[in-house]
Write an enzyme that holds these catalytic residues in place. Structure first.
Site, PDB file in Angstrom:
ATOM      1  N   HIS A 138       0.832  -1.208   0.000  1.00  0.00           N
ATOM      2  CA  HIS A 138       0.000   0.000   0.000  1.00  0.00           C
ATOM      3  C   HIS A 138       0.863   1.252   0.000  1.00  0.00           C
ATOM      4  CE1 HIS A 138      -3.656   2.289   0.621  1.00  0.00           C
ATOM      5  NE2 HIS A 138      -3.092   2.914   1.632  1.00  0.00           N
ATOM      6  N   ASP A 178      -8.531   8.538  -6.273  1.00  0.00           N
ATOM      7  CA  ASP A 178      -8.289   9.689  -5.395  1.00  0.00           C
ATOM      8  C   ASP A 178      -6.866  10.177  -5.631  1.00  0.00           C
ATOM      9  OD1 ASP A 178      -6.484   8.097  -3.755  1.00  0.00           O
ATOM     10  OD2 ASP A 178      -8.264   7.249  -2.805  1.00  0.00           O
ATOM     11  N   LYS A 201     -11.929  13.976  -4.459  1.00  0.00           N
ATOM     12  CA  LYS A 201     -12.946  14.042  -3.410  1.00  0.00           C
ATOM     13  C   LYS A 201     -12.802  15.350  -2.633  1.00  0.00           C
ATOM     14  CE  LYS A 201     -11.594  10.178  -1.587  1.00  0.00           C
ATOM     15  NZ  LYS A 201     -11.483   8.964  -0.715  1.00  0.00           N
ATOM     16  N   ASP A 229      -6.419   0.647  -8.433  1.00  0.00           N
ATOM     17  CA  ASP A 229      -6.034   0.826  -7.041  1.00  0.00           C
ATOM     18  C   ASP A 229      -5.192  -0.372  -6.623  1.00  0.00           C
ATOM     19  OD1 ASP A 229      -5.847   2.042  -4.570  1.00  0.00           O
ATOM     20  OD2 ASP A 229      -8.009   2.350  -4.354  1.00  0.00           O
TER      21      ASP A 229
END
Length: 325
Positions: A138, A178, A201, A229
């Site tokens: 991540h 995002d 966002k 993602d």
């Protein structure tokens, strides 16, 4: 046969925990070896017992365990297995973690919070791991938490090759859900030679403490959008981003992610979404309750097996991805 012997009498042995043995078997098949027989069970109070049924003395041991649910149980089992290998005089212990648990907790956002990704690395090292092989962390900085070699694999080539063979590239736009995933999406855009868009966002000034507005930066009207993602957990962010793309005229939306965590309300959200296809790697097993026709799972076993072979033969894991990531 459970080991590969070379002229120098080096021996490779492959092990798996109970979390996801199917992926380990795929990797074993790619390598042409068997999984080392292992006895593992839970005591009545939940404690875990492990014993390997073959000698590992002097062997280069590769232990696979993806951190699927129940995540804490399987992490603990993996640590116990590493300790068992160390105490049995393994020559080296390489830990293969296709999905690395706690990687999202890579820094402190507020006071009195842990950095759990660092704690995970410390636990693995203390247990006896010499090397970590993992995939699409991540946060890249997690590699630096482990005091030893970390081979960071990428699902990008497998996922992009699949999409590129099925979608008209002239109509394709890669989309980041995002601002935090722009770097990942940019790699996808380069690989597919496609334009990039971002779903931004922001808070609705009329609704306190709630993100309710999704602005699309980039041209998606009439385009086939690929939302990318590293992982999909509950599906809230990605489905909201897909809705924003359709609202801005997207012809179709495809979602691609390395890790399909798919917990909680993910099943209903994916089922009810207008997204035509969700594409994941098999770094994690797909939960039964999320077995939808529009989910495609691509195998990373050949990539993991090649990385294992490179490590065992003192080759270059980086060479597997040069020019791709």
């Amino acid at each position: 046969m459970t080991g590969i012997k070379t002229t120098g009498e080096k021996k490779l042995m492959l092990f798996t925990g109970r979390a996801y043995p199917e992926l380990a078997q795929e990797v074993a098949d790619e390598l042409g070896v068997g999984l080392v027989p292992t006895k593992a069970r839970d005591f009545a109070n939940g404690e875990i017992y492990v014993r390997f049924q073959e000698s590992v003395r002097g062997a280069d041991c590769f232990l696979m365990q993806s951190h699927t649910a129940p995540i804490n149980k399987w992490i603990m089992e993996q640590l116990i297995m590493i300790d068992a290998l160390k105490r049995a005089s393994a020559r080296s212990i390489s830990v293969i973690i296709p999905f690395y648990g706690y990687a999202r907790q890579d820094k402190k956002h507020r006071g009195r919070e842990p950095i759990s990704a660092r704690l995970m690395a410390d636990l693995l090292k203390t247990a006896g791991a010499d090397r970590i092989i993992t995939m699409d962390l991540h946060a890249d900085q997690v590699q630096g938490y482990f005091d030893g070699p970390v081979d960071h694999l990428f699902a990008l080539p497998v996922l992009t090759d699949y999409i590129g063979s099925r979608v008209d590239r002239a109509k394709l736009t890669v989309v980041s859900p995002d601002a935090g995933r722009v770097r990942v999406a940019d790699r996808w855009a380069d690989r597919l030679a496609a334009p990039l868009a971002i779903v931004h966002k922001r808070r609705d000034p009329d609704v306190a403490h709630q993100v309710t507005v999704h602005e699309v930066v980039g041209d998606v009207d009439g385009r086939v959008c690929v939302l990318v993602d590293d992982m999909i957990d509950t599906g809230g962010t990605i489905c909201a981003a897909a809705d924003a793309l359709f609202a801005n005229g997207a012809e179709d939306v495809i979602v691609a992610a390395t890790h399909g965590v798919l917990s909680g309300p993910a099943a209903d959200r994916l089922k009810n979404s207008r997204v035509s296809e969700f594409i994941f790697s098999n770094s994690l097993p797909t939960p039964r309750q999320v077995a939808l026709d529009k989910i495609t799972v691509l195998s990373m076993a050949p990539t993991i097996a090649r990385a294992v072979r490179e490590v065992f033969e003192d080759g270059s894991v980086t060479s597997l991805f040069e020019g791709n990531a």
